[in-house]
Design a protein around this motif. Sequence first.
Motif, short mmCIF file in Angstrom:
data_model
loop_
_atom_site.label_atom_id
_atom_site.label_comp_id
_atom_site.label_asym_id
_atom_site.label_seq_id
_atom_site.Cartn_x
_atom_site.Cartn_y
_atom_site.Cartn_z
N MET A 1 -19.75 23.17 20.36
CA MET A 1 -19.55 22.63 19.03
C MET A 1 -18.13 22.08 18.90
O MET A 1 -17.18 22.67 19.40
CB MET A 1 -19.80 23.72 17.98
N GLU A 2 -18.02 20.98 18.22
CA GLU A 2 -16.72 20.34 17.99
C GLU A 2 -16.01 20.99 16.80
O GLU A 2 -16.64 21.38 15.82
CB GLU A 2 -16.93 18.85 17.71
N PHE A 3 -14.70 21.11 16.88
CA PHE A 3 -13.88 21.62 15.79
C PHE A 3 -12.74 20.64 15.52
O PHE A 3 -12.24 20.00 16.44
CB PHE A 3 -13.28 22.99 16.13
N LYS A 4 -12.32 20.56 14.26
CA LYS A 4 -11.19 19.74 13.87
C LYS A 4 -10.31 20.55 12.93
O LYS A 4 -10.76 21.47 12.25
CB LYS A 4 -11.65 18.46 13.16
N THR A 5 -9.05 20.15 12.86
CA THR A 5 -8.10 20.82 11.97
C THR A 5 -8.18 20.25 10.56
O THR A 5 -8.65 19.13 10.35
CB THR A 5 -6.66 20.66 12.48
N VAL A 6 -7.71 21.03 9.61
CA VAL A 6 -7.61 20.57 8.22
C VAL A 6 -6.73 19.32 8.19
O VAL A 6 -7.02 18.35 7.47
CB VAL A 6 -7.03 21.68 7.31
N LYS A 7 -5.67 19.33 8.98
CA LYS A 7 -4.73 18.20 9.02
C LYS A 7 -5.44 16.88 9.33
O LYS A 7 -5.05 15.82 8.83
CB LYS A 7 -3.64 18.47 10.06
N GLU A 8 -6.50 16.95 10.14
CA GLU A 8 -7.23 15.73 10.50
C GLU A 8 -8.02 15.15 9.32
O GLU A 8 -8.55 14.05 9.42
CB GLU A 8 -8.17 16.01 11.68
N SER A 9 -8.09 15.88 8.21
CA SER A 9 -8.81 15.40 7.02
C SER A 9 -7.87 14.94 5.92
O SER A 9 -8.32 14.42 4.90
CB SER A 9 -9.70 16.50 6.47
N LYS A 10 -6.57 15.15 6.09
CA LYS A 10 -5.63 14.89 4.99
C LYS A 10 -5.49 13.40 4.70
O LYS A 10 -5.34 12.59 5.60
CB LYS A 10 -4.26 15.50 5.30
N ILE A 11 -5.53 13.11 3.41
CA ILE A 11 -5.36 11.75 2.91
C ILE A 11 -4.41 11.81 1.71
O ILE A 11 -4.51 12.73 0.89
CB ILE A 11 -6.71 11.14 2.42
N ILE A 12 -3.54 10.85 1.60
CA ILE A 12 -2.67 10.71 0.43
C ILE A 12 -2.84 9.29 -0.09
O ILE A 12 -2.82 8.33 0.68
CB ILE A 12 -1.19 10.97 0.78
N LEU A 13 -3.05 9.19 -1.40
CA LEU A 13 -3.24 7.90 -2.05
C LEU A 13 -2.29 7.83 -3.24
O LEU A 13 -2.27 8.75 -4.06
CB LEU A 13 -4.69 7.76 -2.52
N SER A 14 -1.49 6.79 -3.32
CA SER A 14 -0.60 6.60 -4.47
C SER A 14 -0.90 5.26 -5.12
O SER A 14 -1.17 4.27 -4.44
CB SER A 14 0.87 6.62 -4.03
N GLU A 15 -0.85 5.27 -6.45
CA GLU A 15 -1.12 4.04 -7.19
C GLU A 15 -0.32 4.02 -8.48
O GLU A 15 -0.23 5.04 -9.18
CB GLU A 15 -2.62 3.93 -7.50
N LEU A 16 0.25 2.87 -8.78
CA LEU A 16 0.99 2.68 -10.02
C LEU A 16 -0.01 2.49 -11.15
O LEU A 16 -0.95 1.71 -11.03
CB LEU A 16 1.90 1.45 -9.90
N MET A 17 0.18 3.21 -12.26
CA MET A 17 -0.74 3.13 -13.39
C MET A 17 -0.37 1.95 -14.28
O MET A 17 0.77 1.83 -14.75
CB MET A 17 -0.72 4.43 -14.19
N LEU A 18 -1.33 1.08 -14.48
CA LEU A 18 -1.15 -0.17 -15.23
C LEU A 18 -1.78 -0.07 -16.61
O LEU A 18 -2.65 0.78 -16.85
CB LEU A 18 -1.81 -1.32 -14.46
N PRO A 19 -1.40 -0.95 -17.53
CA PRO A 19 -2.02 -0.94 -18.87
C PRO A 19 -3.55 -1.08 -18.81
O PRO A 19 -4.25 -0.51 -19.65
CB PRO A 19 -1.38 -2.15 -19.56
N SER A 20 -4.06 -1.77 -17.82
CA SER A 20 -5.52 -1.93 -17.71
C SER A 20 -6.23 -0.62 -17.38
O SER A 20 -7.45 -0.52 -17.52
CB SER A 20 -5.86 -2.98 -16.64
N HIS A 21 -5.49 0.42 -16.97
CA HIS A 21 -6.07 1.72 -16.66
C HIS A 21 -6.06 2.67 -17.86
O HIS A 21 -6.50 3.81 -17.75
CB HIS A 21 -5.31 2.40 -15.52
N SER A 22 -5.53 2.19 -19.01
CA SER A 22 -5.33 3.09 -20.15
C SER A 22 -6.54 3.14 -21.07
O SER A 22 -7.39 2.25 -21.08
CB SER A 22 -4.09 2.68 -20.94
N ASN A 23 -6.56 4.22 -21.87
CA ASN A 23 -7.60 4.37 -22.88
C ASN A 23 -7.04 3.94 -24.24
O ASN A 23 -5.94 3.41 -24.32
CB ASN A 23 -8.12 5.82 -22.90
N PHE A 24 -7.77 4.22 -25.31
CA PHE A 24 -7.35 3.76 -26.64
C PHE A 24 -6.11 4.47 -27.16
O PHE A 24 -5.47 3.97 -28.07
CB PHE A 24 -8.51 3.92 -27.64
N SER A 25 -5.76 5.61 -26.58
CA SER A 25 -4.56 6.31 -27.04
C SER A 25 -3.33 5.96 -26.21
O SER A 25 -2.27 6.53 -26.40
CB SER A 25 -4.79 7.83 -27.02
#
Length: 180
Positions: A1-25
Amino acid sequence: MEFKTVKESKIILSELMLPSHSNFSGKIHGGYILSLMDQIAFASASKYSGFYCVTASVDTVDFLNPIEIGELVTLKASVNYVGRSSMIVGIRVDSENIQTGKIKHCNSSYFTMVAKDNEGNSATVPGLILSNYEEVRRFYNCIKHISLKKHKNHHEEVFDYKSDEALKGLEKYNIKLEIK
């Protein structure tokens, strides 16, 4: 059976929040953040398993702090638990005021993802190598969560919500029963 480390699953995503992402408040819409969380869960599970993955469930998402327009949102995800074809991906969402550098923890959640082969059948995923005590803690938390979820599902199956006792128990809540 194959094994992988937790590290092999790590993902980081960064995004700047724009006015188009906002709600009514004027805050960032929770649905938009959920969409980003689903994307990173897919990426983490697919990277780890080597298969296309689908979302099977999203466990509690508590919105702890609002996210402002102009903040940098960073999502971090990793596989915390594996079954035969399923994986639980832990996700943490932080926002940063890029002018002051102040970072807020906005929410955390667990997404259960299932690996699918080319025919759409469940695919077997690699085993998980736990490399430190933090990964062991997260794995145990997932085991506990799975157990609680099974207990909850069992309770809902056997609980008689129509009984006089159950209906009487609702009197302490802000409701009015008008069942005919």
